[in-house]
Design a protein around this motif. Structure first.
Motif, PDB file in Angstrom:
ATOM      1  N   LYS A  70      -6.055   3.880   1.750  1.00  0.00           N
ATOM      2  CA  LYS A  70      -6.471   4.717   2.877  1.00  0.00           C
ATOM      3  C   LYS A  70      -6.512   3.947   4.191  1.00  0.00           C
ATOM      4  O   LYS A  70      -5.949   4.395   5.192  1.00  0.00           O
ATOM      5  CB  LYS A  70      -7.839   5.346   2.586  1.00  0.00           C
ATOM      6  N   ASP A  71      -7.150   2.795   4.212  1.00  0.00           N
ATOM      7  CA  ASP A  71      -7.272   2.056   5.470  1.00  0.00           C
ATOM      8  C   ASP A  71      -5.921   1.586   5.986  1.00  0.00           C
ATOM      9  O   ASP A  71      -5.670   1.590   7.195  1.00  0.00           O
ATOM     10  CB  ASP A  71      -8.255   0.888   5.336  1.00  0.00           C
ATOM     11  N   VAL A  72      -5.024   1.207   5.086  1.00  0.00           N
ATOM     12  CA  VAL A  72      -3.686   0.765   5.489  1.00  0.00           C
ATOM     13  C   VAL A  72      -2.896   1.946   6.038  1.00  0.00           C
ATOM     14  O   VAL A  72      -2.304   1.867   7.111  1.00  0.00           O
ATOM     15  CB  VAL A  72      -2.950   0.107   4.302  1.00  0.00           C
ATOM     16  N   HIS A  73      -2.892   3.044   5.304  1.00  0.00           N
ATOM     17  CA  HIS A  73      -2.155   4.238   5.733  1.00  0.00           C
ATOM     18  C   HIS A  73      -2.691   4.748   7.083  1.00  0.00           C
ATOM     19  O   HIS A  73      -1.925   4.989   8.012  1.00  0.00           O
ATOM     20  CB  HIS A  73      -2.262   5.335   4.665  1.00  0.00           C
ATOM     21  N   SER A 104      14.022  14.430  -9.026  1.00  0.00           N
ATOM     22  CA  SER A 104      13.866  13.158  -8.323  1.00  0.00           C
ATOM     23  C   SER A 104      12.946  13.274  -7.104  1.00  0.00           C
ATOM     24  O   SER A 104      13.006  14.237  -6.349  1.00  0.00           O
ATOM     25  CB  SER A 104      15.226  12.641  -7.856  1.00  0.00           C
ATOM     26  N   TYR A 105      12.145  12.248  -6.960  1.00  0.00           N
ATOM     27  CA  TYR A 105      11.298  12.056  -5.786  1.00  0.00           C
ATOM     28  C   TYR A 105      10.898  10.589  -5.774  1.00  0.00           C
ATOM     29  O   TYR A 105      11.038   9.884  -6.766  1.00  0.00           O
ATOM     30  CB  TYR A 105      10.027  12.928  -5.848  1.00  0.00           C
ATOM     31  N   TYR A 106      10.403  10.144  -4.650  1.00  0.00           N
ATOM     32  CA  TYR A 106       9.661   8.891  -4.628  1.00  0.00           C
ATOM     33  C   TYR A 106       8.734   8.874  -3.434  1.00  0.00           C
ATOM     34  O   TYR A 106       8.913   9.616  -2.474  1.00  0.00           O
ATOM     35  CB  TYR A 106      10.552   7.644  -4.684  1.00  0.00           C
ATOM     36  N   VAL A 107       7.698   8.068  -3.558  1.00  0.00           N
ATOM     37  CA  VAL A 107       6.769   7.844  -2.461  1.00  0.00           C
ATOM     38  C   VAL A 107       7.199   6.561  -1.787  1.00  0.00           C
ATOM     39  O   VAL A 107       7.402   5.540  -2.441  1.00  0.00           O
ATOM     40  CB  VAL A 107       5.312   7.776  -2.957  1.00  0.00           C
ATOM     41  N   ARG A 108       7.364   6.647  -0.475  1.00  0.00           N
ATOM     42  CA  ARG A 108       7.838   5.507   0.300  1.00  0.00           C
ATOM     43  C   ARG A 108       6.743   5.020   1.235  1.00  0.00           C
ATOM     44  O   ARG A 108       6.207   5.778   2.030  1.00  0.00           O
ATOM     45  CB  ARG A 108       9.058   5.891   1.135  1.00  0.00           C
ATOM     46  N   GLY A 109       6.423   3.751   1.124  1.00  0.00           N
ATOM     47  CA  GLY A 109       5.469   3.129   2.025  1.00  0.00           C
ATOM     48  C   GLY A 109       6.152   2.103   2.905  1.00  0.00           C
ATOM     49  O   GLY A 109       7.290   1.693   2.653  1.00  0.00           O
ATOM     50  N   THR A 110       5.442   1.707   3.928  1.00  0.00           N
ATOM     51  CA  THR A 110       5.928   0.684   4.848  1.00  0.00           C
ATOM     52  C   THR A 110       4.860  -0.396   4.965  1.00  0.00           C
ATOM     53  O   THR A 110       3.688  -0.089   5.143  1.00  0.00           O
ATOM     54  CB  THR A 110       6.193   1.291   6.238  1.00  0.00           C
TER      55      THR A 110
END
Length: 181
Positions: A70-73, A104-110
């Motif tokens: 949460k804090d990062v996002h 198909s799906y994916y969660v993408r973070g940075t």
């Protein structure tokens, strides 16, 4: 086969155009003997049951943006009122996954220079029930977020940390599909 990716800004802000584009491409593709495959990348703020159904019918792949804890996002992904969006999207992402089935799906973070401990974010996302994850370095002109050469040893170590945990989870039957090792 032709592929079209709806990406950038937020495609769901103009859902009618997205739907019309898909319909038009399919119509034109049928006339030309071509098949279109569609992907959408979304920040998940506007996900609804109707959107999820549309995605499940029309999208070959869906990419959901979530940077991790949460804090990062919330540090980077803010709504128009300046507040973080984690609480607004986490349940929508979980619902999407439950309705997606075997598609198909994916969660993408940075990750940025401010969260070089991104393995924790990958594992946090996995612990939310996500089994297909991508975590990529930021590309930005914002200096305090930029990844530079001085960050490379920390990033290398973090990939080692992630690999160790990945192998441990795999051995426990809790494997996941992680891109970018």
């Amino acid at each position: 086969v032709l592929e079209m990716d709806f990406f950038g800004g937020e495609p769901l802000m103009n859902l009618d155009v997205l739907k019309a584009t898909v319909a038009y491409a399919k119509e034109q593709g049928a006339k030309a003997g071509k098949k279109f495959l569609f992907t959408t990348t979304t920040n998940a703020l506007l996900l609804s049951d109707d959107v999820i159904r549309f995605f499940n019918e029309e999208m070959e792949n869906v990419v959901l943006s979530l940077d991790g804890r949460k804090d990062v996002h919330d540090a980077i992904r803010k709504s128009i009122n300046g507040k973080g969006t984690f609480d607004l999207i986490i349940d929508k992402i979980k619902k999407f996954i439950s309705m997606r089935g075997d598609k198909s799906y994916y969660v993408r973070g940075t990750f940025t220079a401010k969260n070089l401990d991104f393995a924790k974010d990958v594992l946090f996302i996995a612990d939310q029930g996500v089994d297909s994850i991508s975590m990529e370095p930021v590309v930005t002109e914002i200096e305090d977020l930029q990844i530079t050469d001085k960050h490379l040893p920390a990033i290398e170590q973090e990939y080692e940390n992630l690999c160790d945990e990945y192998l441990q989870r795999y051995a426990e039957g809790k494997g996941l599909n992680f891109f970018h090792f």
